[in-house]
Every structure is written in C-alpha cells, then in structure tokens.
Design an enzyme around this catalytic site. Structure first.
Site, PDB file in Angstrom:
ATOM      1  N   GLN A   1       9.484  11.535  -1.052  1.00  0.00           N
ATOM      2  CA  GLN A   1       9.861  11.438  -2.653  1.00  0.00           C
ATOM      3  C   GLN A   1      11.083  12.324  -3.053  1.00  0.00           C
ATOM      4  OE1 GLN A   1       6.091  12.220  -4.805  1.00  0.00           O
ATOM      5  NE2 GLN A   1       5.165  13.219  -2.817  1.00  0.00           N
TER       6      GLN A   1
ATOM      7  N   HIS B   1       3.135  -0.847   6.900  1.00  0.00           N
ATOM      8  CA  HIS B   1       2.052   0.112   6.292  1.00  0.00           C
ATOM      9  C   HIS B   1       1.726   1.245   7.457  1.00  0.00           C
ATOM     10  CE1 HIS B   1      -1.318   1.636   3.712  1.00  0.00           C
ATOM     11  NE2 HIS B   1      -2.017   2.090   4.954  1.00  0.00           N
TER      12      HIS B   1
ATOM     13  N   HIS C   1       6.195   7.344   3.461  1.00  0.00           N
ATOM     14  CA  HIS C   1       7.138   7.300   2.128  1.00  0.00           C
ATOM     15  C   HIS C   1       7.657   8.968   1.977  1.00  0.00           C
ATOM     16  CE1 HIS C   1       3.342   8.615   0.667  1.00  0.00           C
ATOM     17  NE2 HIS C   1       3.837   9.165  -0.452  1.00  0.00           N
TER      18      HIS C   1
ATOM     19  N   CYS D   1      -2.983  -0.899  -0.661  1.00  0.00           N
ATOM     20  CA  CYS D   1      -1.886   0.051  -0.770  1.00  0.00           C
ATOM     21  C   CYS D   1      -0.935  -0.193  -1.817  1.00  0.00           C
ATOM     22  CB  CYS D   1      -1.224   0.209   0.786  1.00  0.00           C
ATOM     23  SG  CYS D   1      -0.033   1.420   0.774  1.00  0.00           S
TER      24      CYS D   1
ATOM     25  N   CYS E   1       2.893  -0.974   0.001  1.00  0.00           N
ATOM     26  CA  CYS E   1       3.161  -2.226   0.691  1.00  0.00           C
ATOM     27  C   CYS E   1       3.796  -3.327  -0.218  1.00  0.00           C
ATOM     28  CB  CYS E   1       1.621  -2.885   1.144  1.00  0.00           C
ATOM     29  SG  CYS E   1       1.150  -2.003   2.458  1.00  0.00           S
TER      30      CYS E   1
END
Lengths: 932, 323
Positions: B151, B96, B149, B32, B35
C-alpha cells in the site's frame, strides 16, 4: 645572569615538567677522559624573547637538545627563539672548543654574556672558541636561533634544503616541507691543548694513501707541534711551528697499501689515529674512520674500485614520523638502510640535506653507497646568485659546500656530490644568467678543492642540458610521469636521444605514487593524512574497502616504477637511476615505505625485481593483448655483473613458451639479444608473461609482466549512426564490424561534438535514443546536451591520477572494482567529467579517476546518464587513434562501449482505466527500449 | 465516520475510518478483489485479464483527496480535521499465490519503478506531506487479503515515527555535519557484525538497537533521499537485495515469514529535507522463533520502551546463514 633552574628530562627527545625560576641549580658538569662535556639534554627555551635582556623577564619553557622545536610541539613557531643552558665547571683552565653539530638555521652564541660566534648553515657543524670566557663555577650559554619563515627574504639566501619547498603545491600542514628551527644536533664542550686538529682528511686511495691534517694554534704564543698519524699499520708524522692564532697543514703520505679495500659487498673499514703533541704534552687527538676505495669517471661511466658502477639508487629526504626533519635513532637508520639494501638498491641519494653523520656511519658499515646532496635548492634569491663574495647567497652556498664535504669526505660510502638541486626549476632562464654560471662554477670548484677524489654533479637537473652544465662531471635527468604507454615511449626516446654525451648520465629522479597504508592511530601526528584520503576516497564511489584501494595503488606504483626503470636499464649509456623515494612525506606519496617506515609490499617487490643484477627485459608496446594473438617484443638483457656464458632465456605465457640460447652475455652491459614471439593465452583475464634467464643451467634472473588478456574485440552487426561524416571514427567502427546507418545508438566521434552534432544529439535523446559521445576536450563541454564540466587531468609533478572501475560491469574488458594498472595505459583520458547535471557522478559511472593530492580531483572517465527519455553514454578515453593502430585495449573498450550502448533499457509504461465507482486504476509494465 | 482527531496528550493525529469495518476480510481465492478480471461480469478491482503491477485507490480508504467534513465538532483541546490524503493499493502480480520474495528480480525491479513513480505523483499533491510505501504480509500482522500487494499512503502531515527520525537526523547534522544514516551505513559496513546482505549500492542489516528480533533495514550506500535519487543500476541493486533478503526471511523458519515493510523517504512537505532524509526500507517480522511472536506488551505499548531477547548480531548471523 638569569636565575638557574632544572627541567626534568623524560628521556631522549622529550621534556616534562615546567621550568621554575625558583630552583637556582646549575648542572655541575665534569669532562670525560677525552675532555668532553656533553651539553645535550634539557635547556631553557624562550620563544618570545627578542634580546638577551628579555631572558631576564620572559618565562622559560623546557626544551630538549638535540631536537627541532617543531618536533616538540611548536609547529607554528617561525623566526626567532632563544635557548639557554646553565652549567657549572669545577675547572675552566686550558683551552676549550664549543662544538655545535648543527643548528637550524641561524645561530648566534653568547657565553656568560659575551658573544663568541655565529653560524648561518642549518646542517653543518661549527666550533667556537670559548677559552677565556668560560669560567670555573656557574656558566650561562645562550643561543639565539633564527628560523626564517618561508616568506622571509633571508630564507632565500640560505642553504635551507627542503625547508619551505613548493609550499604553493604542498602547503604545511600536513606537508612537512615547512621551515624548521632548533638546536637539532648535539652540543659539546671540549678541553684540549693549545694546538688542535681542525680537519683530518684521509684520501682513501689504496695506491697513494695520504692524510691531510689541518692544525690551529689557539694559544697566544708560537707552538711547535709534533703531529703523528697511524693507519693501515703505518706510522707517519711531521713537526712544525705554528704562529699564535694561525693554522698549518701537515701531510702524511703512506703511499700504496695492500690493506683490505672497502666495497659494498665487503665494507672493510680502517681507522686513522692522529694526534698532536705540544711541549711534550698531548694537545689534541682524533680517530677517523675511513675505507680504501676509488671512484672515478671513465668516459660515460662511473667506475668504483676499477669496476663499472651502475647506480640503483633510492632517494632519502631525512624526514621521520616523530622527529620530522631530523633522522631517527641509529637502530632506525640501520633498519631503513637495511630495507633499501634488501630491495636491491646499491645507493641512497641523501637529498638536499647534510644528514646526521650517524646515517653515513651506518652506510659505511653496511656497504650502502651514497650520493650526497648539498642543501642548496629552491626557493633561492635568483637575482643574487654569484660566486663566493659576490653576494650573501653565493658566500653562504660556497661555505655550505665546504662545510658539508669537509665533514663527510672520510666516509667511503660517499661516492658522489650534488652541489645543488633543481635550481631554476620554476625559472629555467636563470641557468643562462652569468650570475648563475659563476655560482655553479664556484660551488663545483669548492667541492673539488675540498675533495678531489669524487665526481661532482653541478645542478641535479631535470634534463641533461649539457650546454648549461659548466663544470660538473656527471649529467642528470629528473623524469616524472605516470604509467602510460605515451610516457614510457617518451622516456625511451629521451634516453635514446642522449646516447652521445661525453659524460655519464644518471636519471637521478623518477617515480610514481601509491597510497600509504592508513592504520587508524589512537594519537595521530599532526601531519597524519588518513582522514583526508579516507574522506576523499569515500566520495569517489569506490565500491570496495579502503585497504584494497590502497594495496591496488601500490600495485600500480610498483609496476609504474619498474617499467620506467626498465627503460633506463635497457640503455647501456645511462649510468643508473634513483627512484623518488624511499619513504613518503605528506603529501608526497611516492615512497616505497610510508613515513612510519611500513612497506608498500607490491611496490617494494617490483623494485626488487628491477634491481636484480641481471635482468631480462621485454619491450612490450602494451600490457593488454587479445586472447590467442601473437605477442612480439624485443628482448634485452641488462647485466650489471660479470659476463655470463651458456645462457638460456625462456619466455612463457600461459601454455606457450619461447626459448633462445646464447653462448654468452657481456658483463656490465645492457644490450638487445633478440625477439620473443609467442601466442597469448586463449582465456581472457590477467596472465603473467614470465621471462627466465639461466646460465650453465642455473637460474640467474626472472622477470614477469602482468598482461591483461581481452577477448577478441568485436561489435559485429551492431548498428550505429553518425551525426556527420566522421571519417576517422568510421574507419575504426567498421574495423570492429559495426554497421553504420540509421539504426542503433548515435556515436559522436572524438573532438566532433560541435553545434550541429549537438543538435542531432538532442534530437536523438529526445526520441528516447542512446548517444555515445567519445572523448571531447574541455572547450567542447558547452555542446553536451546537459550541463557537464570537463576537467583536465594533468599530472602535476609526480602526483598520480588513479583510475578504477565501479561495480557496473558495463565494460566487460575491464574487471569490476579494480584500480586499473596497465589495462588503460595506452588510451588514457586527458580530461574527465567532473560533474553532470548538477551531480558529481552520472547515473552509471563505470571508470572513475581519482587524484588525492595535490589539487584533489574525482571525475568520471566512462559512464552513462539519463537525459530526458534518452541516455547519454560518454567515454573520455582516447580510443580512436590507438584503435586505428590495432591497440587491443582501445579496440576492446570501444567494442564494449558500443555493445553496452546497444542494450535495450527498461522504461516504465502505464495504462490507466476507470472502475465502476469512479476510482482510477493503472497497470504498469516495463517497456524495453532499444537504443534508438 | 471519516476524520482525523488530535490526541491532546501526545499531539499525534489518529485517523478514524469506521467504514473500513466493512472491508473484505480474507475472502476465498475465487473472490479475491485483487486478482485480474477474467470474467467481465464479475469485475475485480483490476479490470484487465492480466497485468504485471497494478495500482488503484483503496476501496475502503482511510484518507481521500476530498473527504467529507468531520462528524464531530472540534475544539481548542480536541482538534478534528477531515481525513485528507491518499491510500493506494499496489498489487504486485496477477498471480494470487505469488509473494514479493518469489516474484523474480525483474518484477521487483518493476515494482521499484512503480514505487518511485507513485512517490513522485503523490508527492506533487499540495495536500500530501508524506508519502509512505508499506506492505503488511501475513495474517499475524493484520492482512485482510492474501493476494500479494502493498500500500501507499499519502499523509497530510509527517507521521510521528518519521517526524521523530527526521528531528534526530537534523540534530546529528547540526552537531556532526553528516547524515546520521550515512554514518550508520559506514559503521555497519565497517563493523560487518550485523550485515545480512549487501551489494554495490545497498546493504541489509539488523539495526544496532533493533526493536524486533529479526528486524532488518535496507539502506542505500550513498545519500539518496528517495527512490527518485536512485540511478537505474541502483534500482537494479535495490531489487536484488530485496529478493535476497525476502528469500532469507522465508528460509529462516521454513515458512513465509510475516512482516511489515515500511519505506522512508524525504517528505513531500515544504522544507529542507534532502540533507536529513536517506532512503531506507525497514522490515519488521513479528516472529522471535518459529512458533513464537514478539508481542507489543506493557513496556512497548504503554511506555514505548522496547525489550528484545535476541542480540542483533546473533540475528544477523542467523539471517546470513539462512537462504
């Protein structure tokens, strides 16, 4: 004569359809068995006419009589307007009287084109003689009505009542204190014989019952009148000759009677039937209702039927939702008086208005006592004040006294006259003028001449001021203020100060405010204020519903009214009180009912409590106490009834109780009976301190005080720094366990924010520190580290500034989203933060002040605001003085404030780095900033 | 290829970023890129062994501050511009397996501060007209990385959806003198029928004309044009209501509910935006039942006319009962 027309009546109070000059039809009217012809109903109205001749050319509009034209959609009409009524009589023979029950304000009357009289009092009846002008067949009655505008000098020379009052504070609209116009009470035509009964006065004295009968000979020849009067099973009379156009007085004395007396508990009414016979024919007759009762002044007390009378009154202004400045229907009046009675009031003050006689009839029947005002009030032509004949205003005022008292003096419910109200309110020096003294003496003399049986208040005034009361029997006070320990203390001291007066003292006006319910109406009246209050409240950051805010303000109003009334009841020499008022009038929100007569339940409950005949009263310094602390207070009992024996009084506060036994309590007295001492509950929150009084084991009365119990205030171990020596602040802080040094938030003491302190405040904030600025006056606003406006929160005549908490919860001793009732009554702010850094509120408002009207105001009392990296915490409550005296509310607030200021704050921290491909990356975290 | 082309029929701009076809797609957790970097020889996008919230420019950006010239030449009809702008990734946690719903109140509160800081920073750029914070959660809405996450895009013009909303708000202001969102908030607070959650500064409600069955808007009570207008307590309240709503979503069908979160704030472009902008976060889950999705089909895609088979009032009641 103008063309005739008929309008279509839609029922009482309204007219539909358009007047049509094409329908030449006059009402054919037939006198009833008493010779009466009612002229109420649809009239023609000419709002633009300026002369009798104009009626021929101006188009008429329909209007209903009786009724004010403002209540019929002509809200903005001031000045002159004309009325016309066309009717037809089959027979105009004999003698006639044309009676107007009231026309507001000035009236001139023409019948069939000839002037027959005029009147210049808005509230009282007048009778004209149309004999000889009235004719069989069509008749045309025309009335020119003038409603002088508030800026018309004529307005200042009239007994206008509440019309135009304080429009500088409460402009119309939505205030109903506008000027009004119209034929607002009934019009009657009456046929009688040559001699009429002009006035009949029954003196109501059971020990010496007498009827004074004033007669008038309307004919052009001398007449022998045989007068007979019957009442309480007695018959009396006399025979007298009256010259043409002259009058005479016959007195029928019945002496002592054992007929049932009238009292509030048993309002027994009698009827006196008076008739006059001329030449063997009935000429006139009148039935007058009366009651047998006495009212007198005995030293400093008023006495009713031989028993001490203590006034528990509520003021009524006579405004209604739909008829505006006219009373409602009889059923509505009965409901209103019944509601006041259910609240424990024994008296209504009918305020600066001669009410529709139906109102007085209802009070006679229900046993409600009346204190009646003559409508002589501000604004008035001060420079023209004088005795009858000195000036137009003097002549009119004396006539207003005579007309009203002669109309109403047979009502047993009426026990007191006030011949003027607050004259000189805005120019108190007027009371020292010779013209004022002549005016006052003339009014009182006129009242006594018309009615020697009742006491008279000269100028229902804001302070007793006996030096400027020249002839009145009773002194008055109008004491307005909000629920505040200082204010309660002030009226306590004022009450005590006036204990050596030689006349009765009544507090005839007092009262606080609560918002009315605001139902959304499908067709709101023009005065509806819902939108104003709703939008005002929406801008305050009040976090809960409008309905809850309203009910909380009513809780405030009730407790404020009650605690003020308790002060008056504690003082035996105060003869009673009159709460302002029974119903709201926009924007005067001190009613126990709103203008639709919907009750404010919590305010009503509190007044019912204080109006109990027997009332145990605790004189508490504050309604905020520390959990577990001892509560001590003097205990009084106000007993407005018979003496009590074997009295047990118990005070209970949570789990603790205090009891005392008294062998008896004197009747009709208020007196201290001891002290109560008991520990407060250990659990913070709201607790009732309940006092119960039993006599012979029977529960007689209960009183209760909502007490806000706070945790023991402590700021133990909290470090603060002071920008200067601040000795007063230092003492208070140290008492809370605060460590004063160079750690923790900076605390600026009350009135200590000067240039040097301001420099240190800026420095502290610049370093990311927290600064607590205690209450500052308006002049110091320039020293705050950011632009900030402080606004005084003066209470303007009765209006209230409500304080409430937001959802912040930063001050733990104050409940969230709550209108503060007594929680802050010992520490109140003199000014609030109106805006800060260009915004109406700080980042975190905690306590907000909101005053709807007049001069709407919303500001923050306690709050915090970020200033650069630092934080400014401000508190406009005055804490240090009360805290130094051990006031629980002040200490708890101060401790909470310091605790809040000392809590670390989260500040955003950023750490940046670069990635292999050149992009930037940042990681974020919260840094917990300590206060400094 | 990295450029923006204007559709001559709709007048809307479409960004082309063909290099994004190569972006990392649902990698195994040990690879990932979001991470923390625990092995310096195998650095991820976040060069620290731990972090609370991290922000960096997207490795596969659709817009950049200094874009290359367009591949094609434009014309009066077919306009083309360089793909100027910003695309940032906001990593919510170094865990994660976490999700926004489970980060805890304090971390969401930190995220609110980060959003505010990035909104302010990007908004200061002259080439950015609109800062758009959003999150795609769940594979059904196109997520390519599972690590929690969101954006932030900085567009060179106000995108079509907020542009239309601002125009409507402007007309409402002209006609009524009020902010349309303020009026909606007042109405929703008054009605209560579509409320899902609320506190002293925010409400969450299913919109009166929701396009998706469990669409929810989170809106400030008072007129706050952007996150920058929120006080500390307001930000606390926003964190609280987000946590509340997202936990309700996850409880709705018994699995982490995929959604698109879109945050609308005042544009950064020059203009009188304060009166017509009112901060709100729009959550759009695609599910209409545990096993059924609401697809954008002919009416929605072809005509832009949404059809819904769940009454907003009923959806709100369901969400109130969840969690």
């Amino acid at each position: 004569m103008g063309k005739e027309w008929r309008a279509t009546a839609s029922g009482e109070g309204g007219v539909t359809g358009q007047a049509s000059q094409d329908h030449a039809v006059a009402d054919r009217l037939v006198p009833d068995e008493h010779g009466r012809v009612r002229l109420d109903g649809a009239w023609e109205f000419f709002p633009t006419a300026r002369s009798l001749a104009d009626l021929e050319v101006c188009p008429p509009e329909p209007i209903w009589v009786p009724g004010l034209w403002e209540a019929q959609g002509r809200i903005e009409l001031d000045g002159e307007a004309w009325y016309r009524r066309c009717f037809s009589l089959d027979d105009a023979g004999g003698w006639w009287s044309l009676c107007f029950a009231a026309v507001m304000d000035l009236a001139e009357v023409w019948l069939n084109g000839r002037p027959i009289g005029a009147h210049d009092n808005a509230f009282t009846p007048f009778t004209l003689n149309p004999t000889g002008v009235l004719r069989a067949g069509p008749n045309e009655l025309v009335v020119r009505v003038v409603d002088p505008a508030v800026d018309d000098p004529e307005h200042l020379r009239l007994a206008h009542g509440k019309q135009g009052w304080a429009n500088h504070v409460f402009p119309s609209r939505p205030s109903l204190y506008m000027t009004y116009g119209g034929i607002w009470q009934s019009v009657t035509l009456r046929r009688h014989g040559p001699v009429i009964l002009d006035k009949v006065f029954v003196n109501a004295d059971p020990d010496d019952l007498r009827i004074d009968i004033t007669l008038a000979n309307r004919s052009d020849a001398p007449r022998r009148a045989e007068v007979a009067a019957r009442a309480v099973g007695r018959l009396g009379g006399s025979s007298l000759v009256i010259e043409p156009g002259d009058g005479a007085v016959a007195v029928v004395a019945f002496g002592e009677t054992r007929a049932l007396r009238w009292s509030p508990a048993e309002p027994q009414l009698h009827t006196a039937v008076v008739d006059v016979v001329v030449d063997g024919q009935a000429s006139d007759a009148r039935a007058v209702r009366f009651g047998l009762r006495t009212v007198s002044v005995d030293g400093t007390r008023l006495v009713l039927n031989g028993e001490p009378y203590r006034m528990k009154s509520v003021l009524v202004q006579g405004f209604t939702a739909d008829r505006l400045y006219a009373e409602g229907t009889r059923a509505e009046i009965e409901a209103e008086v019944g509601a006041a009675r259910a609240m424990g009031f024994n008296t209504l003050r009918l305020h600066i208005k001669a009410f529709d006689p139906t109102y007085l009839d209802v009070c006679d029947e229900l046993g409600m006592l009346l204190h009646c005002d003559i409508p002589i009030a501000e604004p008035i032509a001060h420079e023209e004040l004088g005795a009858d004949g000195d000036s137009l205003v003097g002549t009119r005022a004396v006539q207003a006294v005579r007309d009203q008292i002669e109309r109403d003096r047979n009502h047993p419910s009426v026990i007191l006259w006030s011949v003027m109200n607050e004259l000189g309110l805005y120019r108190p020096e007027v009371r020292s003028w010779a013209g004022y003294e002549r005016f006052a003496r003339a009014l009182v003399a006129a009242a006594r001449e018309c009615d020697p049986t009742r006491p008279v208040i000269e100028n229902d005034w804001v302070e007793p001021d006996p030096e400027h009361v020249f002839a009145g029997d009773v002194l008055t006070a109008h004491w307005y203020g909000r629920l505040h320990a200082d204010y309660l203390d002030k009226i306590e001291r004022s009450s005590a100060y006036w204990r050596r007066l030689d006349r009765p003292l009544l507090v005839t006006e007092f009262g606080d405010w609560g918002l009315p319910g605001m139902p959304e109406l499908s067709d709101p009246p023009f005065w509806d204020t819902r939108a104003i209050y709703a939008s005002g409240l929406a801008a305050t950051r009040w976090p809960a519903s409008i309905a809850r805010f309203i009910s909380e303000t009513q809780r405030y109003q009730g407790l404020s009214d009650r605690l003020q009334a308790e002060v008056f009841r504690r003082h035996d020499h105060i003869g009673g009180y009159c709460l302002t008022e029974l119903t709201d009038v926009p924007h005067e929100l001190n009613g126990l009912l709103d203008l639709h007569r919907k009750p404010k339940p919590m305010a009503v409950a509190e007044m019912a409590r204080v109006n109990q005949v027997v009332l145990p009263i605790l004189q508490l310094d504050s309604l905020v106490v520390v959990a577990g602390s001892m509560v001590r207070a003097p205990l009084y009992v106000a007993n407005d009834g018979e003496a009590l024996s074997d009295v047990e009084i118990e005070a209970r506060f949570g789990e603790s109780a205090h009891a005392m036994h008294l062998s008896g309590i004197e009747g009709y007295r208020a007196a201290p009976v001891g002290h109560v001492a008991l520990p407060a509950p250990g659990v913070p929150g709201s607790h009732d301190l309940v006092v119960r009084l039993r006599s012979g084991g029977r529960l007689v009365a209960e009183n209760r005080y909502p007490v806000h119990v706070v945790p023991a205030p402590s700021a133990e171990g909290i470090g603060v720094c002071l920008p200067g020596p601040s000795p007063a602040t230092r003492v208070v802080l140290e008492a809370l366990g605060v460590v004063i040094g160079d750690q923790g938030p900076m605390v600026v003491g009350e009135e200590e924010l000067g240039p040097e302190a301001a420099r240190q405040v800026r420095s502290c904030l610049g370093e990311g520190g927290t600064v607590v600025v205690l209450a500052q006056d308006v002049a110091r606003s320039q020293h705050y580290p950011i632009p900030l406006t402080l606004q005084p929160v003066e209470t303007v005549w009765g209006s209230s500034v409500f304080h409430f908490t937001t959802d912040s919860g930063a001050i733990a001793s104050l409940s969230r989203r709550n209108v503060l009732v007594a929680e802050d009554s010992t520490v109140q702010a003199r000014s609030v933060v109106l805006d800060i850094d260009g915004a109406p509120f700080p980042d975190t408002p905690v306590v907000i002040a909101y005053k709807p009207v007049p001069g709407a105001l919303t500001g923050t009392v306690v709050g915090s605001h970020q200033v650069g990296a630092g934080r400014l915490v401000f508190c406009q409550y005055r804490l240090c003085g009360p805290a130094a005296k051990g006031d629980a509310a002040a200490l708890a607030l101060l401790a909470d404030l310091l605790g809040w200021a000392s809590v670390p704050r989260a500040l955003l921290e950023v750490e940046e780095d670069g990635l292999a491909d050149g992009r930037r990356v940042a990681r974020y975290s919260h840094h917990w900033a300590v206060a400094r | 290829m990295s450029e923006r082309r204007r559709d001559p029929l709709s007048g809307e701009w479409v960004t082309f970023a063909t290099h994004r076809q190569d972006r990392t797609f649902l990698p195994p957790s040990e690879q990932c890129p979001l991470c923390p970097t625990t092995d310096p020889t195998a650095p991820t996008e976040v060069p620290w062994p731990s972090f609370d919230v991290a922000v960096f420019d997207n490795r596969f950006p659709s817009m950049v501050a200094h874009p290359p010239p367009p591949d094609v030449a434009g014309s009066g009809l077919h306009q083309v511009l360089p793909a100027v702008g910003a695309t940032e990734v906001v990593v919510y946690s170094d865990d994660h397996q976490a999700s926004l719903a489970l980060l805890g109140r304090a971390r969401i509160r930190l995220l609110v501060d980060v959003w505010a800081e990035r909104y302010a920073a990007l908004g200061r750029r002259r080439d950015i007209a609109y800062v758009f914070v959003f999150e795609n959660r769940g594979e059904v809405v196109g997520v390519t990385l599972h690590h929690p996450h969101g954006q932030i895009y900085g567009y060179p013009e106000i995108p079509p959806v907020p542009a239309r909303q601002l125009a409507v708000a402007g007309r409402h202001l002209a006609e009524h003198g009020t902010c349309v969102v303020c009026d909606v908030v007042a109405q929703e607070r008054s009605d209560g029928l579509r409320l899902v959650a609320g506190n002293d500064a925010f409400i969450a409600f299913v919109p009166f004309a929701a396009r998706f069955p469990y669409e929810v808007h989170v809106v400030a009570h008072r007129h706050a044009p952007s996150l920058l207008d929120l006080s500390d307590p307001d930000r606390d309240a926003l964190a609280a209501i987000l946590e509340d709503l997202l936990q309700r979503y996850d409880a709705l069908f018994g699995f982490p509910l995929p959604y698109v979160m879109a945050m609308h704030q005042a544009p950064a472009a020059d203009g009188e935006w304060q009166a017509v902008s009112h901060l709100r976060l729009e959550f759009t889950p695609l599910h209409r039942a545990a096993d059924r999705l609401k697809y954008l089909a002919g009416s929605e895609l072809g005509a832009g006319a949404f059809l819904s088979d769940v009454a907003p009032e009923r959806a709100a009641a369901t969400l109130r009962a969840a969690g």
